[in-house]
Enzyme design. Structure first.
Site, PDB file in Angstrom:
ATOM      1  N   HIS A 262       5.925   1.713   0.463  1.00 13.46           N
ATOM      2  CA  HIS A 262       7.205   1.673  -0.273  1.00 13.46           C
ATOM      3  C   HIS A 262       8.017   2.970  -0.266  1.00 13.46           C
ATOM      4  CE1 HIS A 262       4.449   3.288  -3.217  1.00 13.46           C
ATOM      5  NE2 HIS A 262       3.970   2.122  -3.577  1.00 13.46           N
TER       6      HIS A 262
ATOM      7  N   ASP B  58       5.364  -5.107  -2.344  1.00 18.53           N
ATOM      8  CA  ASP B  58       4.740  -4.489  -3.522  1.00 18.53           C
ATOM      9  C   ASP B  58       4.768  -5.468  -4.709  1.00 18.53           C
ATOM     10  OD1 ASP B  58       3.461  -2.729  -5.181  1.00 18.53           O
ATOM     11  OD2 ASP B  58       5.127  -1.307  -5.365  1.00 18.53           O
TER      12      ASP B  58
END
Lengths: 310, 423
Positions: free
Chosen positions: B232, B305
């Protein structure tokens, strides 16, 4: 002119006209505080809950006195923020209070945004008495009332606000309110205490306190919170006092009719020397006195009052 | 049981295919890809106007199983996956107990096989208990089925431990997935450090917390010659660090999430706890840099995520709300939006959602090659719909996209030759 806000969450949402109405209302209610019988029946039958999640003597007492002088029933609730994680949620607490039908909840909370959260979930009015590092609108309004009384105007005045701007809800509320009233706001503090982008909200940032104070009409000192800032933001209080403390020599750089303000409580000898705090330019106790009048005005207006009836 | 998918636009980047073709699935595997296929007895799916792609792969999810099944479990999480078009997910080890040993890995693998509707590839922890102190038994974890290692959410602070982790993981050819944030620089921060945080009076997480940690891990990967995947990526600086490292030949890959390439810190206004995540939503400049990274190949993969949290963990004051959002069911339309915006081509998008994560994790998925397991996603790229949090298949409903009108959806998801989701 009528007041159209159900809640007072911050000065950010108030217009110049709103602020003028609040100050004018406070000015007319102020006289009650010097009567022998300091009570009017204006808010008789109204219930106000002071919901304080953070320690506060001055603000809570001020709101309580304000409510009582208007004949409202005021109830103080002190809650611990630890109950947020361990026990009852803020929403549950709010809903329980709501079930008892108060008209106004005055709320202080360490979390920025907590009163906004509450305002979305209860029917009554919410007055923000300080949320985290976000806003403290009643403080800004009492500051304006004090300045207006002393200077006879707000437009065009220069205010230097010195201290921990990053963690100060007073600084933000003052900035919004003062810029709307046509005042120039200067912020000054150590590099660790000036938040990013604050100039975009209309403040002028100074790193040297002498420059910030020079020719100012108002100097406002913010409390340095030893417990909060001790760790990494400052080397020592000694150096802080030397660089960012208000002493008579520094005050002499300001206009000769400067007034000195402080939201309290004072750290004498740190951000403000006793010579200044006790001196003739200090209006610190006038701020406290005006706090009651401003809070009476807020309670009155939020409870549906109209300026013409005041 | 055979399935014949007729007349769809087949996009299979690994084989250089982007054409209107038929695809035949037999005995759970891809049997044929070509024009005018026929198969007696096969179930025929008319895919005219649809995209036919390898099953999508999300290399970064939290399934919360074992231990936090009130948020999500392997069954609900894989149902959410296939509803979003994902046929495979790689799940992070921050469960309870933590996936730092083969017993937990085996539990995940076996439960997923028995009850899951998508493939689940576990990611083991880099350090025992995610404590950042001693290395996990990486050999055991690999043998039990782990495809990568990560201390996601609790980044390894100690440089020496991270160095040894790279060195130890290298012979197993397991990538270390770094949640690159310097915890000391995060402090008590709850959103991106900057103008919006200043206005809202919230403590900030500065970009340098991510950039400094990304730089350290990139340097350690370079130093050890081991493989790094940066999870991320959210800042302009991190994208630049990875881009420069790739040019030097460092074995580094990275992923971006749909929320980081779609939203900015402005979403936090109003103290919306569904806009609270870690790393935080950043500025428009960062979003532009992420999109540039996706366009030029610096960002290899799109991963969600997916971080389910219970309503009670989000319906609180902003500073105490937990970090993260569910992402599996909104990732595809948000990625398609980038194609429509001209950020990258449809083929690039499919690559970043299929073969790229498969290669990073070394899993035999992500292609439509003849003979491979038939994981296939049929996508209607034009379908318009409105996100309704309450209707998500995930147990948790923490999405900042509730009420958004979006375009594109998986209409059929096929795992191992079986249709497991149909819209």
């Amino acid at each position: 002119m009528s007041f159209r806000h159900k809640h007072i969450l911050g000065t950010e949402q108030l217009s110049r006209e709103d602020i003028e109405l609040i100050l004018d209302t406070a000015e007319s209610l102020r006289e009650i505080n010097s009567r022998e019988i300091k009570k009017v029946p204006t808010l008789r039958g109204k219930t106000i809950v002071n919901l304080f999640y953070e320690a506060s003597t001055r603000t809570r007492t001020s709101f309580e006195i304000a409510g009582k002088r208007l004949s409202a029933d005021t109830i103080n609730m002190t809650a611990s923020t630890s109950s947020v994680t361990k026990g009852e949620t803020l929403e549950d607490t709010a809903k329980n209070i709501q079930a008892m039908k108060p008209d106004i909840i005055v709320m202080r909370h360490s979390a920025s945004g907590a009163p906004h959260y509450l305002a979305q979930r209860v029917d009554c009015s919410i007055i923000n008495a300080g949320d985290g590092a976000h806003e403290h609108p009643s403080q800004a309004l009492l500051d304006l009332l004090t300045i207006r009384q002393r200077k006879g105007r707000l437009e065009g005045l220069t205010v230097a606000i010195v201290g921990d701007i990053t963690h100060s809800r007073v600084a933000r509320s003052d900035l919004y309110a003062m810029t709307k009233m046509g005042m120039k706001v200067r912020f000054c503090g150590p590099g660790t205490m000036v938040p990013p982008g604050i100039e975009r909200l209309g403040a002028e940032v100074f790193t040297d306190m002498d420059d910030a104070v020079r020719d100012a009409d108002v100097v406002m000192m913010l409390r340095i919170q030893l417990e909060r800032q001790g760790k990494t933001l400052l080397p020592t209080l000694r150096e802080y006092a030397r660089l960012y403390g208000l002493n008579p020599a520094r005050l002499a750089l300001a206009k000769s009719d400067v007034i000195v303000m402080h939201p309290g409580p004072l750290n004498r000898g740190v951000e403000i020397s006793s010579y200044v705090a006790n001196g003739s330019r200090s209006v610190i106790l006038n701020q406290v006195e005006n706090g009651v009048a401003v809070r009476m005005a807020l309670l009155y207006l939020v409870a549906g009052g109209d300026h013409s009836e005041a | 049981m055979s399935i014949l998918i007729k007349g769809g636009r087949v996009i299979d980047p690994a084989n250089g295919i982007d054409d209107t073709l038929d695809l035949l699935i037999q005995e759970g595997c891809i049997a044929q890809v070509g024009k005018n296929l026929n198969a007696a007895g096969a179930e025929v799916i008319d895919a005219a106007g649809l995209l036919v792609t390898p099953g999508l792969i999300d290399m970064h999810v939290h399934l919360r199983d074992p231990g936090q099944e009130y948020k999500e479990d392997i069954v609900s999480g894989t149902k959410a996956a296939v509803a979003g078009g994902f046929t495979s997910v790689a799940c992070m080890p921050n469960t309870n107990p933590i996936n730092d040993n083969k017993a937990v890995t085996r539990y995940i693998v076996e439960k997923a096989k028995a009850e899951g509707v998508a493939n689940v590839f576990p990611i083991g922890s880099i350090t025992k208990g995610l404590k950042g102190e001693t290395l996990s038994e990486m050999g055991d974890l690999k043998d039990a089925g782990c495809v990568a290692l990560s201390d996601d959410g609790r980044p390894v602070s100690d440089g020496e431990i991270m160095r040894r982790a790279f060195e130890y993981a290298k012979p197993f050819n397991l990538p270390l997935i770094s949640h690159a944030e310097d915890l000391s620089l995060i402090g008590e921060g709850v959103m991106n450090d900057g103008f919006v945080a200043t206005e809202l009076g919230l403590k900030g997480v500065p970009w340098v917390a991510e950039d400094a940690a990304t730089a350290r891990d990139v340097m350690l990967a370079e130093f050890t010659g081991a493989r790094l995947h940066v999870a991320h990526v959210s800042t302009k600086g991190s994208v630049e660090i990875v881009r420069a490292a790739k040019k030097r030949g460092v074995k580094v890959t990275c992923e971006a999430t749909p929320h980081h390439f779609t939203l900015t810190e402005e979403a936090v206004r109003g103290y919306d706890t569904n806009a609270k995540m870690n790393p935080p939503l950043r500025t428009a400049e960062d979003v532009a840099a992420l999109r540039q990274g996706l366009a030029d190949g610096t960002v290899d993969a799109i991963a969600t995520d997916h971080a389910p949290h219970h309503l009670d963990e989000k319906n609180v004051e902003f500073n105490v709300a937990l970090n993260g959002i569910v992402g599996l069911e909104t990732a595809l339309p948000l990625s398609l939006a980038l194609v429509r915006d001209g950020v990258f081509s449809l083929v690039d998008m499919v690559t970043k959602l299929t073969v790229a994560p498969a290669r990073i994790l070394g899993i035999p998925r992500g292609t439509l090659s003849v003979g491979v397991v038939a994981d296939v996603t049929l996508i209607d790229p034009e379908l318009k719909w409105t996100v309704e949090a309450a209707k998500l298949h995930s147990k948790s409903k923490n999405t900042p996209f509730n009420g958004w009108n979006i375009q594109g959806a998986a209409v059929r998801t096929i795992v191992g030759g079986k249709v497991v989701y149909q819209r």
